[in-house]
Design a protein around this motif. Sequence first.
Motif, mmCIF file in Angstrom:
data_model
loop_
_atom_site.group_PDB
_atom_site.id
_atom_site.type_symbol
_atom_site.label_atom_id
_atom_site.label_comp_id
_atom_site.label_asym_id
_atom_site.label_seq_id
_atom_site.Cartn_x
_atom_site.Cartn_y
_atom_site.Cartn_z
ATOM 1 N N GLY A 17 0.714 -0.834 -0.195
ATOM 2 C CA GLY A 17 0.014 0.396 0.321
ATOM 3 C C GLY A 17 0.869 0.962 -0.019
ATOM 4 O O GLY A 17 0.617 1.945 -0.939
ATOM 5 N N ARG A 18 1.917 1.826 0.653
ATOM 6 C CA ARG A 18 2.864 2.335 0.683
ATOM 7 C C ARG A 18 3.808 2.523 -0.836
ATOM 8 O O ARG A 18 3.714 3.892 -0.895
ATOM 9 N N LEU A 19 3.485 2.052 -0.768
ATOM 10 C CA LEU A 19 4.515 1.678 -2.580
ATOM 11 C C LEU A 19 3.769 2.361 -3.464
ATOM 12 O O LEU A 19 3.986 2.768 -4.405
ATOM 13 N N PHE A 20 2.723 1.127 -3.502
ATOM 14 C CA PHE A 20 1.327 2.024 -4.322
ATOM 15 C C PHE A 20 1.010 3.689 -4.783
ATOM 16 O O PHE A 20 0.479 3.920 -5.158
ATOM 17 N N SER A 21 0.975 4.026 -3.340
ATOM 18 C CA SER A 21 1.572 5.439 -2.910
ATOM 19 C C SER A 21 1.843 6.371 -3.429
ATOM 20 O O SER A 21 1.787 7.454 -3.378
ATOM 21 N N GLU A 22 2.893 5.904 -3.520
ATOM 22 C CA GLU A 22 3.689 6.410 -4.044
ATOM 23 C C GLU A 22 4.266 5.708 -5.624
ATOM 24 O O GLU A 22 4.714 7.466 -6.493
ATOM 25 N N ARG A 23 4.273 5.158 -6.293
ATOM 26 C CA ARG A 23 4.358 5.135 -7.938
ATOM 27 C C ARG A 23 2.794 4.543 -8.333
ATOM 28 O O ARG A 23 2.190 3.529 -7.545
ATOM 29 N N PRO A 24 2.693 4.577 -9.217
ATOM 30 C CA PRO A 24 1.880 3.929 -10.560
ATOM 31 C C PRO A 24 1.816 2.369 -9.842
ATOM 32 O O PRO A 24 3.343 1.528 -9.851
ATOM 33 N N PHE A 25 1.048 1.641 -10.156
ATOM 34 C CA PHE A 25 1.088 -0.208 -9.974
ATOM 35 C C PHE A 25 1.775 -1.048 -10.874
ATOM 36 O O PHE A 25 2.398 -2.035 -10.618
ATOM 37 N N ASP A 26 2.148 -0.515 -11.873
ATOM 38 C CA ASP A 26 2.834 -1.158 -13.179
ATOM 39 C C ASP A 26 4.447 -0.895 -13.221
ATOM 40 O O ASP A 26 5.598 -1.368 -13.476
ATOM 41 N N ALA A 27 4.590 0.271 -12.092
ATOM 42 C CA ALA A 27 6.265 0.757 -11.572
ATOM 43 C C ALA A 27 6.422 0.430 -9.809
ATOM 44 O O ALA A 27 7.500 0.409 -9.906
ATOM 45 N N VAL A 28 5.846 -0.757 -9.101
ATOM 46 C CA VAL A 28 6.156 -1.906 -8.258
ATOM 47 C C VAL A 28 6.119 -2.934 -8.974
ATOM 48 O O VAL A 28 4.911 -3.411 -9.231
#
Length: 223
Positions: A17-28
């Motif tokens: 969740g923290r990662l997706f809040s910083e970058r788009p879905f495909d970028a994680v």
Amino acid sequence: MPETTQTASDRMIEAAGRLFSERPFDAVSTREIASAAGVNLSAISYHFENKEGLHRAIFRKIIQDLKPVRVGLAILLENQLTAARDDRKAYADFIAIFVSRVVDSAFSPSTRWKMRLLKRETEMPTECFQILMEGHVDVIHDLLGILIAKISGDSPTSEKVKLEANAILSLCLQYALNEELVKARLGWTSIGPSEIQKIKNITTEMILRSVNLGEYSGLTTKG
């Protein structure tokens, strides 16, 4: 009281969740998520099937975590409208309490990344957009719509009321979602309790004026 130990699935939801809040879905990447959560890569498929399943689980968890906000506002609105009859001061009191609760929730350290993720989802919708709308946004907007309609005499399902509800909620959230900009403009080094109270006061005043209840600015019950 012993500390509650997070399960592996909880850790993955939090980390992703923290990662997706910083970058788009495909970028994680799933590898990045697994590393941040301290689990094996295979744990994602074991618990959620795939990255998409984990993404959906994050939004369902956020909606569940925000349930007390929705329920509390629904109960408050029902009680306020029942007691108010045609007492416009009671409507103003509800708006002040609504602003206070939404602003507090938006600035809460435990929900900051969740607010950023919800904002990202509304700006760059994925398949979770409908989950967010049906589970949380529609409910809050409808509650506001009931109040606005009561004040204005318009239908709660009219375009006008829906647009007003959207504007009110956006105003309550925008300071927390644009914290760095706010601090830069105000010269604040941080946003603590006193700054948050100033935000609540000005937001409440602006909303009261927008729904023709400006005469109650500064006279409302806050909670």
